[in-house]
Write an enzyme that holds these catalytic residues in place. Structure first.
Site, mmCIF file in Angstrom:
data_model
loop_
_atom_site.group_PDB
_atom_site.id
_atom_site.type_symbol
_atom_site.label_atom_id
_atom_site.label_comp_id
_atom_site.label_asym_id
_atom_site.label_seq_id
_atom_site.Cartn_x
_atom_site.Cartn_y
_atom_site.Cartn_z
ATOM 1 C CG ASN A 1 61.934 14.592 42.343
ATOM 2 O OD1 ASN A 1 61.561 15.800 42.296
ATOM 3 N ND2 ASN A 1 62.183 13.632 41.458
ATOM 4 C CG ASP B 1 61.169 16.922 39.890
ATOM 5 O OD1 ASP B 1 62.405 17.556 39.831
ATOM 6 O OD2 ASP B 1 60.822 15.943 39.408
ATOM 7 C CG HIS B 2 56.251 18.087 43.105
ATOM 8 N ND1 HIS B 2 55.807 18.260 41.772
ATOM 9 C CD2 HIS B 2 56.406 16.633 43.115
ATOM 10 C CE1 HIS B 2 55.697 17.292 41.121
ATOM 11 N NE2 HIS B 2 55.991 16.180 42.063
ATOM 12 N NE ARG C 1 49.424 32.995 42.588
ATOM 13 C CZ ARG C 1 49.187 33.788 43.595
ATOM 14 N NH1 ARG C 1 49.864 34.568 44.147
ATOM 15 N NH2 ARG C 1 47.813 33.520 44.064
ATOM 16 C CG HIS D 1 61.707 14.510 35.593
ATOM 17 N ND1 HIS D 1 60.530 13.655 35.260
ATOM 18 C CD2 HIS D 1 62.152 14.766 34.085
ATOM 19 C CE1 HIS D 1 60.360 13.400 34.185
ATOM 20 N NE2 HIS D 1 61.329 13.833 33.282
ATOM 21 N NE ARG E 1 57.200 15.899 32.933
ATOM 22 C CZ ARG E 1 56.867 14.703 33.159
ATOM 23 N NH1 ARG E 1 56.693 13.951 34.227
ATOM 24 N NH2 ARG E 1 55.912 14.062 32.229
ATOM 25 N NE ARG F 1 54.343 18.436 33.417
ATOM 26 C CZ ARG F 1 53.644 17.307 33.146
ATOM 27 N NH1 ARG F 1 53.392 16.619 34.336
ATOM 28 N NH2 ARG F 1 53.540 16.694 32.320
ATOM 29 C CG HIS F 2 58.418 20.015 37.917
ATOM 30 N ND1 HIS F 2 59.506 19.350 37.175
ATOM 31 C CD2 HIS F 2 57.350 19.031 37.905
ATOM 32 C CE1 HIS F 2 59.441 18.081 36.837
ATOM 33 N NE2 HIS F 2 58.260 17.589 37.368
ATOM 34 C CD GLU G 1 63.636 11.491 38.356
ATOM 35 O OE1 GLU G 1 62.509 11.841 37.762
ATOM 36 O OE2 GLU G 1 63.613 11.005 39.470
ATOM 37 C CB THR H 1 53.711 12.007 38.511
ATOM 38 O OG1 THR H 1 55.200 11.693 39.029
ATOM 39 C CG2 THR H 1 52.991 10.840 38.949
ATOM 40 C CB THR H 2 57.419 9.044 35.850
ATOM 41 O OG1 THR H 2 58.259 10.364 35.889
ATOM 42 C CG2 THR H 2 58.113 8.240 34.941
ATOM 43 C CD GLU I 1 64.578 5.788 40.903
ATOM 44 O OE1 GLU I 1 65.710 6.399 40.693
ATOM 45 O OE2 GLU I 1 63.724 6.252 41.402
ATOM 46 C CG HIS J 1 56.875 6.923 41.349
ATOM 47 N ND1 HIS J 1 55.537 7.298 41.510
ATOM 48 C CD2 HIS J 1 57.206 8.031 40.420
ATOM 49 C CE1 HIS J 1 54.956 8.217 40.784
ATOM 50 N NE2 HIS J 1 55.922 8.542 40.023
ATOM 51 N N GLY J 2 56.491 7.284 45.029
ATOM 52 C CA GLY J 2 55.280 7.344 45.622
ATOM 53 C C GLY J 2 55.578 6.966 47.221
ATOM 54 N N GLY K 1 60.161 12.241 46.441
ATOM 55 C CA GLY K 1 60.112 13.744 46.345
ATOM 56 C C GLY K 1 58.742 14.177 46.792
ATOM 57 C CG HIS K 2 53.908 14.310 45.472
ATOM 58 N ND1 HIS K 2 52.978 13.993 46.412
ATOM 59 C CD2 HIS K 2 53.314 15.375 44.828
ATOM 60 C CE1 HIS K 2 51.882 14.474 46.381
ATOM 61 N NE2 HIS K 2 52.000 15.567 45.470
HETATM 62 N N1 PXP Z 1 62.250 8.147 40.889
HETATM 63 C C1 PXP Z 1 61.913 8.542 39.600
HETATM 64 C C2 PXP Z 1 62.523 7.871 38.324
HETATM 65 C C3 PXP Z 1 60.986 9.429 39.527
HETATM 66 O O1 PXP Z 1 60.396 10.197 38.069
HETATM 67 C C4 PXP Z 1 60.223 10.083 40.611
HETATM 68 C C5 PXP Z 1 59.121 11.196 40.271
HETATM 69 O O2 PXP Z 1 59.710 12.175 39.744
HETATM 70 C C6 PXP Z 1 60.775 9.715 41.722
HETATM 71 C C7 PXP Z 1 61.515 8.737 41.866
HETATM 72 C C8 PXP Z 1 59.975 10.580 43.029
HETATM 73 O O3 PXP Z 1 58.723 9.827 43.273
HETATM 74 P P1 PXP Z 1 57.868 10.838 44.120
HETATM 75 O O4 PXP Z 1 57.824 12.299 43.836
HETATM 76 O O5 PXP Z 1 56.587 10.179 44.237
HETATM 77 O O6 PXP Z 1 58.259 10.671 45.671
#
Ligand code: PXP
Length: 248
Positions: free
Chosen positions: A11, A13-14, A22, A47, A49, A53-54, A74, A104-105, A155, A198-199, A220-221
């Site tokens: 992912n 996004d970040h 910036r 994602h 959104r 935002r990203h 997403e 975040t979600t 998921e 996630h996480g 992702g994060h």
């Molecule tokens: N899966 C879904 C559906 C998510 O919304 C996210 C966060 O955008 C992730 C996975 C990835 O989560 P993380 O960025 O915490 O790894």
């Protein structure tokens, strides 16, 4: 005996979060997707959104055009996002809950409560040949409704497990891991493909990746944070190695 491999969806996004802090074009999430691909990622997740935002619409255009890996888009269940998805026809769409004020979600999509609203999205995206994934809590009722709606994939939200593991609550983490494992078996037995995310971090990925029914992880994060210290290619290839080890 080794288990079948688990795919890693990265992912990005970040990367866009940092760019947007910036304005301008740097760092470019499409460049990150290319590097993740070179490092062994099996897919790219982004994602789009509602508040942009990203990831932006332009990022989705470029990810579709320039990146060979399958894109997992997403999205919230809104008419605007449905139009965008149907226009691009990515490999997959993961339907997620979205609140403007959240960072975040935060939790899974409540497909049981939202059945009448969500089901038409699953149908229209599936009819367009897009694999539909529902981001849900590891809960048997949510899984049963996801199957009834005709989703191809669920998921499972790993956030609660990761948080418990991070604060050192070993018993709670073990309990939540067992919940993820049981939910994976139930979903698989119902004919759903099982993803999770996630996480997840290097410390929490191994027991999740070892769940036999699991097919894909989306991360992702943590990877983007780690990339600051080791570079994105190394951050991703280390994660790929941990996932492969967990299956062997
Ligand atoms: N899966 C879904 C559906 C998510 O919304 C996210 C966060 O955008 C992730 C996975 C990835 O989560 P993380 O960025 O915490 O790894």
């Amino acid at each position: 005996m080794a288990l079948p491999p688990v795919r890693l969806g990265v992912n990005i996004d970040h990367v866009a979060t940092i760019r947007n802090a910036r304005g301008g074009e740097h760092p470019d999430p499409v460049r990150a997707a290319r590097q993740a691909s070179e490092a062994g990622a099996d897919g790219i997740t982004a994602h789009l959104r509602e508040d942009r935002r990203h990831i932006t619409d332009g990022d989705i255009d470029r990810l579709m055009e320039e990146i060979d890996l399958p894109l997992n888009l997403e999205m919230a269940t809104t008419p605007e996002m449905l139009d965008i998805a149907l226009r691009h026809r990515p490999h997959a769409c993961c339907l997620v809950p979205e609140k403007r004020e959240e960072r975040t979600t935060e939790g899974g999509l409540d497909v049981a409560a939202g059945h009448n609203h969500i089901a038409p999205y699953v149908r229209q995206l599936s009819d367009a040949g897009i694999r539909v994934s529902l981001f849900i809590e590891p809960d048997p009722v949510q899984i049963a409704v996801a199957e009834a709606m005709g989703a191809a994939v669920v998921e499972l939200h790993t956030g609660a497990y990761c948080e418990a593991a991070l604060r050192g609550d070993v018993d709670e983490a073990q309990h939540l891991l067992e919940r993820l494992s049981l939910a994976s078996t139930i979903a698989h037995d119902r004919g759903l493909e099982v993803h999770a995310g996630h996480g997840l971090t290097y410390d929490t990925v191994t027991p999740v990746a070892a769940i036999p029914e699991l097919v894909e992880l989306n991360i992702g994060h943590f990877l983007m944070g780690e990339a600051i210290f080791r570079g994105l290619r190394e951050a991703v290839s280390t994660m790929c190695g941990l996932i492969a080890d967990a299956r062997s």
